[in-house]
Motif scaffolding. Structure first.
Motif, PDB file in Angstrom:
ATOM      1  N   VAL A 174       0.833  -1.206   0.000  1.00 58.74           N
ATOM      2  CA  VAL A 174       0.000   0.000   0.000  1.00 58.74           C
ATOM      3  C   VAL A 174       0.870   1.259   0.000  1.00 58.74           C
ATOM      4  O   VAL A 174       0.590   2.238  -0.707  1.00 58.74           O
ATOM      5  CB  VAL A 174      -0.958  -0.009   1.213  1.00 58.74           C
ATOM      6  CG1 VAL A 174      -1.658   1.337   1.348  1.00 58.74           C
ATOM      7  CG2 VAL A 174      -1.976  -1.126   1.076  1.00 58.74           C
ATOM      8  N   ALA A 175       1.942   1.243   0.799  1.00 60.82           N
ATOM      9  CA  ALA A 175       2.831   2.407   0.870  1.00 60.82           C
ATOM     10  C   ALA A 175       3.495   2.678  -0.475  1.00 60.82           C
ATOM     11  O   ALA A 175       3.589   3.834  -0.911  1.00 60.82           O
ATOM     12  CB  ALA A 175       3.884   2.188   1.953  1.00 60.82           C
ATOM     13  N   LEU A 176       3.937   1.620  -1.149  1.00 58.96           N
ATOM     14  CA  LEU A 176       4.588   1.793  -2.449  1.00 58.96           C
ATOM     15  C   LEU A 176       3.597   2.310  -3.492  1.00 58.96           C
ATOM     16  O   LEU A 176       3.920   3.183  -4.306  1.00 58.96           O
ATOM     17  CB  LEU A 176       5.202   0.472  -2.908  1.00 58.96           C
ATOM     18  CG  LEU A 176       6.461   0.025  -2.159  1.00 58.96           C
ATOM     19  CD1 LEU A 176       6.859  -1.389  -2.575  1.00 58.96           C
ATOM     20  CD2 LEU A 176       7.606   0.995  -2.433  1.00 58.96           C
ATOM     21  N   ALA A 202       0.898   4.067  -2.866  1.00 62.07           N
ATOM     22  CA  ALA A 202       0.586   5.454  -2.524  1.00 62.07           C
ATOM     23  C   ALA A 202       1.708   6.387  -2.969  1.00 62.07           C
ATOM     24  O   ALA A 202       1.459   7.475  -3.512  1.00 62.07           O
ATOM     25  CB  ALA A 202       0.346   5.582  -1.023  1.00 62.07           C
ATOM     26  N   LEU A 203       2.955   5.960  -2.759  1.00 60.74           N
ATOM     27  CA  LEU A 203       4.096   6.770  -3.166  1.00 60.74           C
ATOM     28  C   LEU A 203       4.112   6.963  -4.673  1.00 60.74           C
ATOM     29  O   LEU A 203       4.341   8.070  -5.176  1.00 60.74           O
ATOM     30  CB  LEU A 203       5.397   6.098  -2.706  1.00 60.74           C
ATOM     31  CG  LEU A 203       6.703   6.811  -3.093  1.00 60.74           C
ATOM     32  CD1 LEU A 203       6.771   8.188  -2.441  1.00 60.74           C
ATOM     33  CD2 LEU A 203       7.905   5.964  -2.673  1.00 60.74           C
ATOM     34  N   PHE A 204       3.846   5.888  -5.398  1.00 56.89           N
ATOM     35  CA  PHE A 204       3.808   5.987  -6.857  1.00 56.89           C
ATOM     36  C   PHE A 204       2.687   6.917  -7.310  1.00 56.89           C
ATOM     37  O   PHE A 204       2.879   7.759  -8.199  1.00 56.89           O
ATOM     38  CB  PHE A 204       3.611   4.610  -7.477  1.00 56.89           C
ATOM     39  CG  PHE A 204       3.318   4.662  -8.949  1.00 56.89           C
ATOM     40  CD1 PHE A 204       4.332   4.915  -9.862  1.00 56.89           C
ATOM     41  CD2 PHE A 204       2.040   4.483  -9.422  1.00 56.89           C
ATOM     42  CE1 PHE A 204       4.064   4.980 -11.222  1.00 56.89           C
ATOM     43  CE2 PHE A 204       1.759   4.553 -10.778  1.00 56.89           C
ATOM     44  CZ  PHE A 204       2.774   4.798 -11.672  1.00 56.89           C
ATOM     45  N   ALA A 205       1.494   6.776  -6.705  1.00 58.62           N
ATOM     46  CA  ALA A 205       0.352   7.605  -7.100  1.00 58.62           C
ATOM     47  C   ALA A 205       0.634   9.080  -6.870  1.00 58.62           C
ATOM     48  O   ALA A 205       0.352   9.929  -7.724  1.00 58.62           O
ATOM     49  CB  ALA A 205      -0.896   7.174  -6.331  1.00 58.62           C
ATOM     50  N   VAL A 206       1.210   9.398  -5.705  1.00 58.12           N
ATOM     51  CA  VAL A 206       1.504  10.797  -5.385  1.00 58.12           C
ATOM     52  C   VAL A 206       2.561  11.357  -6.329  1.00 58.12           C
ATOM     53  O   VAL A 206       2.420  12.465  -6.872  1.00 58.12           O
ATOM     54  CB  VAL A 206       1.950  10.934  -3.916  1.00 58.12           C
ATOM     55  CG1 VAL A 206       2.462  12.342  -3.642  1.00 58.12           C
ATOM     56  CG2 VAL A 206       0.796  10.605  -2.980  1.00 58.12           C
ATOM     57  N   SER A 207       3.635  10.601  -6.543  1.00 63.60           N
ATOM     58  CA  SER A 207       4.709  11.084  -7.420  1.00 63.60           C
ATOM     59  C   SER A 207       4.218  11.237  -8.857  1.00 63.60           C
ATOM     60  O   SER A 207       4.589  12.186  -9.558  1.00 63.60           O
ATOM     61  CB  SER A 207       5.906  10.129  -7.366  1.00 63.60           C
ATOM     62  OG  SER A 207       5.539   8.835  -7.819  1.00 63.60           O
ATOM     63  N   HIS A 208       3.355  10.310  -9.285  1.00 63.72           N
ATOM     64  CA  HIS A 208       2.791  10.402 -10.630  1.00 63.72           C
ATOM     65  C   HIS A 208       1.917  11.640 -10.760  1.00 63.72           C
ATOM     66  O   HIS A 208       1.976  12.370 -11.765  1.00 63.72           O
ATOM     67  CB  HIS A 208       1.979   9.141 -10.929  1.00 63.72           C
ATOM     68  CG  HIS A 208       1.383   9.105 -12.305  1.00 63.72           C
ATOM     69  ND1 HIS A 208       2.111   9.334 -13.450  1.00 63.72           N
ATOM     70  CD2 HIS A 208       0.119   8.877 -12.714  1.00 63.72           C
ATOM     71  CE1 HIS A 208       1.325   9.230 -14.512  1.00 63.72           C
ATOM     72  NE2 HIS A 208       0.107   8.966 -14.086  1.00 63.72           N
ATOM     73  N   GLY A 209       1.099  11.914  -9.735  1.00 62.88           N
ATOM     74  CA  GLY A 209       0.255  13.101  -9.753  1.00 62.88           C
ATOM     75  C   GLY A 209       1.059  14.391  -9.767  1.00 62.88           C
ATOM     76  O   GLY A 209       0.733  15.340 -10.489  1.00 62.88           O
ATOM     77  N   VAL A 210       2.125  14.427  -8.967  1.00 65.70           N
ATOM     78  CA  VAL A 210       2.994  15.612  -8.937  1.00 65.70           C
ATOM     79  C   VAL A 210       3.647  15.831 -10.302  1.00 65.70           C
ATOM     80  O   VAL A 210       3.733  16.956 -10.798  1.00 65.70           O
ATOM     81  CB  VAL A 210       4.059  15.470  -7.830  1.00 65.70           C
ATOM     82  CG1 VAL A 210       5.110  16.568  -7.950  1.00 65.70           C
ATOM     83  CG2 VAL A 210       3.410  15.490  -6.458  1.00 65.70           C
ATOM     84  N   GLU A 211       4.090  14.734 -10.917  1.00 69.46           N
ATOM     85  CA  GLU A 211       4.734  14.833 -12.230  1.00 69.46           C
ATOM     86  C   GLU A 211       3.746  15.334 -13.288  1.00 69.46           C
ATOM     87  O   GLU A 211       4.078  16.181 -14.122  1.00 69.46           O
ATOM     88  CB  GLU A 211       5.292  13.471 -12.640  1.00 69.46           C
ATOM     89  CG  GLU A 211       6.008  13.453 -13.985  1.00 69.46           C
ATOM     90  CD  GLU A 211       7.294  14.270 -13.977  1.00 69.46           C
ATOM     91  OE1 GLU A 211       7.771  14.620 -15.076  1.00 69.46           O
ATOM     92  OE2 GLU A 211       7.819  14.563 -12.877  1.00 69.46           O
ATOM     93  N   LEU A 212       2.515  14.829 -13.245  1.00 74.64           N
ATOM     94  CA  LEU A 212       1.507  15.279 -14.203  1.00 74.64           C
ATOM     95  C   LEU A 212       1.207  16.763 -14.031  1.00 74.64           C
ATOM     96  O   LEU A 212       1.046  17.493 -15.007  1.00 74.64           O
ATOM     97  CB  LEU A 212       0.220  14.467 -14.034  1.00 74.64           C
ATOM     98  CG  LEU A 212       0.218  13.044 -14.584  1.00 74.64           C
ATOM     99  CD1 LEU A 212      -1.093  12.351 -14.258  1.00 74.64           C
ATOM    100  CD2 LEU A 212       0.438  13.051 -16.096  1.00 74.64           C
ATOM    101  N   THR A 213       1.127  17.206 -12.774  1.00 71.94           N
ATOM    102  CA  THR A 213       0.869  18.620 -12.509  1.00 71.94           C
ATOM    103  C   THR A 213       2.004  19.489 -13.029  1.00 71.94           C
ATOM    104  O   THR A 213       1.776  20.547 -13.628  1.00 71.94           O
ATOM    105  CB  THR A 213       0.683  18.847 -10.996  1.00 71.94           C
ATOM    106  OG1 THR A 213      -0.377  18.013 -10.512  1.00 71.94           O
ATOM    107  CG2 THR A 213       0.358  20.294 -10.700  1.00 71.94           C
ATOM    108  N   ARG A 214       3.241  19.041 -12.832  1.00 67.39           N
ATOM    109  CA  ARG A 214       4.401  19.801 -13.290  1.00 67.39           C
ATOM    110  C   ARG A 214       4.447  19.858 -14.823  1.00 67.39           C
ATOM    111  O   ARG A 214       4.846  20.862 -15.407  1.00 67.39           O
ATOM    112  CB  ARG A 214       5.682  19.162 -12.751  1.00 67.39           C
ATOM    113  CG  ARG A 214       6.949  19.956 -13.083  1.00 67.39           C
ATOM    114  CD  ARG A 214       8.198  19.224 -12.649  1.00 67.39           C
ATOM    115  NE  ARG A 214       8.195  18.938 -11.219  1.00 67.39           N
ATOM    116  CZ  ARG A 214       8.188  17.719 -10.693  1.00 67.39           C
ATOM    117  NH1 ARG A 214       8.192  16.664 -11.486  1.00 67.39           N
ATOM    118  NH2 ARG A 214       8.199  17.545  -9.382  1.00 67.39           N
TER     119      ARG A 214
END
Length: 466
Positions: free
Chosen positions: A323-325, A327-339
């Protein structure tokens, strides 16, 4: 998987409509963004979704809208996963396959509300067979649906097919008439109640006709990509082809015959998905559980997964780590898409050309490439009004035909639409036939050009010297 850049061509006019309604405190019933239909009556059938989108964009930026749209889509698949019978690992694998097949339709768009609400509707129909009170959640769900997206018409259609399927079951002797009448009577009452709720929207009874008018629009089907049939020569539709083949195998090899209440909606949505790409996600909601049920019925399969004995503590650690991995992937992917949102936006839409129009005002009657119309509405505000944009239902067949015939090909009288509507500014890709014709037309001058867009202005408007 469901997080995507906010680059849908219709997103921009949705944002502009949401902004207008938020600022004026009322639903838009007329067109305020074009010069060809200015003041005309407009059925704002997605008004609630547009306000939600605008508020998210305004207060949370593109990242907030991307995350919200991803959440809506993911919840739809979560409900789908819960409807799949049999072993959890096979249900998960089939759900991911279904997600891959429907991915071309994802994005920050109101259609994702239809996907989620249709998924919940099917779950309620199935649970309602054993727990009738669950069906009482359908009318409020439908009331929300008809104010979010025009796809609400799928609700009564699916319920009607469910009822006909029950009757077909009894006619074939597969289900007792008493049970069929009991279930179909409840579903019919809910369906009629939902139909009676349709006028409870800002457009009133006019919303009854909207889905029918949309389906009958030949011009929309000829020019809007999501109304095209899936091209199985393209890689993005390979998963869909695999699901169709798996469905055929499942129906042929299942140990139990598929029930009519499942078969009729499934056949209807199979035909719809093969007819238009936009229907693929709803087809997935029906096909994946049917395949899972057929696989579960053949529980004597020789394929078995080996089980490993683990302590309760070890299992908890493994699950928490997974779950932690994720969640980390989802957050980093979202940040990258926003950038990367500005880059993606610039790749799909004429950012620099629009900036030029903002800094060098000229004639406000703007003929923009069809997929750029909504973007121009959002970025240019009321300073310019467009010839047409993604609101195909507003413009009608004749105007859409004029717009589509002017850009890609030049024939006798090609300038008729520009003259008739007194177009003052044109923004189209430089490679189009219209751009080539205006380049040599003495009545027009090229005011701006880059690799993506070229802007022309009538010489009579006396533009500034650039």
């Amino acid at each position: 998987m469901t997080a995507r850049p906010a680059t849908d061509p219709d997103l921009w006019w949705h944002l502009r409509a949401g902004q207008w309604m938020a600022e004026h405190g009322r639903v838009a019933h007329h067109d305020y963004f074009s010069f060809t239909r200015a003041g005309s009556s407009w059925i704002s059938h997605e008004w609630l979704a547009e306000i939600i989108f605008y508020e998210l964009w305004e207060h949370a930026g593109p990242g907030g809208l991307i995350a919200f749209s991803s959440l809506v889509t993911t919840l739809g698949f979560l409900v789908l996963y819960g409807r799949c019978p049999g072993k959890a690992q096979w249900a998960a694998a089939l759900t991911v396959l279904g997600a891959t097949a429907s991915a071309p339709s994802w994005g920050a768009r109101p259609q994702m509300f239809t996907f989620l609400l249709a998924s919940i509707l099917l779950w309620l129909l199935e649970r309602g067979e054993e727990r009738p009170r669950v069906l009482l959640w359908i009318p409020p769900l439908f009331l929300l649906w008809l104010n979010l997206h025009g796809g609400f018409a799928l609700g009564p259609a699916l319920m009607a097919l469910y009822i006909l399927g029950l009757i077909a079951e009894s006619a074939a002797g597969a289900t007792a008439w008493a049970e069929s009448l009991r279930l179909s009577g409840r579903a019919l009452a809910i369906t009629l109640l939902c139909l009676a709720l349709v006028p409870l929207n800002p457009s009133g009874r006019r919303l009854y006709r909207y889905p029918l008018d949309t389906l009958q629009s030949a011009e929309m089907r000829n020019r809007i990509v999501e109304w095209f049939a899936p091209d199985f020569h393209r890689g993005m539709y390979v998963a869909l082809l695999l699901i169709v083949l798996l469905l055929m195998v499942a129906l042929a090899w299942s140990k139990t015959s598929i029930r009519g209440r499942v078969l009729l909606p499934l056949l209807f949505m199979t035909a719809a998905a093969l007819d238009a790409v936009r229907h693929i996600p709803i087809f997935i909601l029906l096909a994946i559980p049917a395949i899972a049920a057929a696989a579960a019925a053949r529980s004597d399969s020789p394929i078995q997964l080996r089980k490993t004995a683990l302590s309760k503590r070890a299992t908890s650690v493994i699950n928490a780590s997974a779950v932690a991995l994720l969640a980390l992937f989802a957050v980093s992917h979202g940040v990258e898409l926003t950038r990367e949102q500005p880059v993606e936006e610039g790749a799909h839409f004429p950012q620099r050309a629009v900036t030029f129009l903002q800094n060098h005002p000229m004639g406000d009657r703007l003929f923009a490439y069809y997929d750029w119309g909504g973007y121009a509405i959002w970025k240019l505000g009321t300073r310019y009004r467009v010839f047409a944009d993604g609101r195909a239902d507003l413009y009608g067949e004749e105007l859409l035909r004029e717009s589509s015939q002017t850009v890609p090909q030049i024939r006798d009288g090609w300038a008729g639409a520009l003259e008739r509507w007194n177009v003052e500014t044109v923004m189209v890709p430089p490679s189009t036939a219209l751009a080539q014709a205006l380049t040599i037309d003495r009545g027009w001058t090229s005011a701006y050009r880059d690799q993506q867009a070229q802007i022309f202005v009538r010489k009579q408007t006396n533009p500034d010297e650039y």
